[in-house]
Design a protein around this motif. Structure first.
Motif, PDB file in Angstrom:
ATOM      1  N   SER A 119       0.925  -1.285  -0.116  1.00 28.32           N
ATOM      2  CA  SER A 119      -0.095   0.116  -0.070  1.00 28.32           C
ATOM      3  C   SER A 119       0.888   1.398  -0.212  1.00 28.32           C
ATOM      4  O   SER A 119       1.664   1.285   0.584  1.00 28.32           O
ATOM      5  N   ARG A 120       0.268   2.023  -0.801  1.00 28.45           N
ATOM      6  CA  ARG A 120       1.407   3.545  -0.936  1.00 28.45           C
ATOM      7  C   ARG A 120       0.625   4.663  -0.146  1.00 28.45           C
ATOM      8  O   ARG A 120       1.042   5.778   0.127  1.00 28.45           O
ATOM      9  N   THR A 121      -0.462   4.113   0.720  1.00 36.95           N
ATOM     10  CA  THR A 121      -1.095   4.965   1.495  1.00 36.95           C
ATOM     11  C   THR A 121      -1.093   4.504   2.782  1.00 36.95           C
ATOM     12  O   THR A 121      -1.468   3.285   3.265  1.00 36.95           O
ATOM     13  N   THR A 122      -0.454   5.303   3.965  1.00 36.33           N
ATOM     14  CA  THR A 122       0.018   4.805   5.204  1.00 36.33           C
ATOM     15  C   THR A 122      -0.296   5.928   6.047  1.00 36.33           C
ATOM     16  O   THR A 122      -0.693   7.068   5.645  1.00 36.33           O
TER      17      THR A 122
ATOM     18  N   THR B 215       9.958   2.882  -3.157  1.00 36.67           N
ATOM     19  CA  THR B 215       9.720   1.627  -2.595  1.00 36.67           C
ATOM     20  C   THR B 215      11.133   0.721  -2.754  1.00 36.67           C
ATOM     21  O   THR B 215      11.647   0.947  -3.765  1.00 36.67           O
TER      22      THR B 215
ATOM     23  N   GLN C  79       5.615   1.849   6.552  1.00 38.78           N
ATOM     24  CA  GLN C  79       5.709   0.305   6.247  1.00 38.78           C
ATOM     25  C   GLN C  79       7.020  -0.159   5.637  1.00 38.78           C
ATOM     26  O   GLN C  79       7.657   0.650   5.179  1.00 38.78           O
TER      27      GLN C  79
END
Length: 157
Positions: free
Chosen positions: A2-5, A22, A132
């Motif tokens: 996921s690129r939304t944290t 990433t 993450q």
């Protein structure tokens, strides 16, 4: 991945410009920050690690270059304390809402006082954990300080 944290959401809501990068996280790496720097192809001195500490029994966050060791006497002094030590990993995870190896200074469950190694503020851009494992945020140091309400201090040996 996921690129939304919580970290990316906090930066976006604060209007802080950043870029996501990433990489292949290696849980077996001896030093996670150094492995991240190698994977993304940048000097380890601009990949910052987020460390959760306790200063006189109170939680705090320090952000230092991944190729440096933190000096606990300097950490205590940065927060006007007498002593400092690393927070236990389980306590850091509970406080921040992130897993060790993925702890970001941004978007923590409970925001705590934060200090950034002053030498990092001289760089054009730095990388920090994006919330993450395997996710880094590229950001300008002045935006990092502003987003966290952090202070710059001498924190390393």
């Amino acid at each position: 991945m996921s690129r939304t944290t919580p970290a990316t959401l906090a930066l976006t809501s604060a209007g802080i410009p950043f870029t996501l990068v990433t990489y292949d996280y290696d849980a077996e790496a001896a030093r996670i920050g150094l492995q991240a720097a190698e994977e993304i192809g940048v000097p380890a001195s601009i990949v910052l690690k987020t460390l959760m500490v306790e200063v006189d029994g109170k939680p705090a966050c320090v952000v230092v270059p991944s190729d440096q060791e933190v000096n606990m006497k300097k950490v205590a002094a940065a927060f006007s304390g007498k002593s400092a030590h690393m927070m236990k990993p389980a306590d850091a995870e509970r406080l921040t809402g992130y897993k060790v190896g993925g702890i970001s200074p941004f978007g923590q469950r409970r925001q705590v006082p934060t200090a950034v190694e002053e030498m990092a503020t001289l760089e054009e851009e730095v990388y920090l954990n994006g919330g993450q494992r395997g996710l880094q945020v590229r950001i300008r140091p002045d935006d990092l300080i502003r987003a966290l309400g952090a202070t710059a201090a001498d924190l390393v040996r």
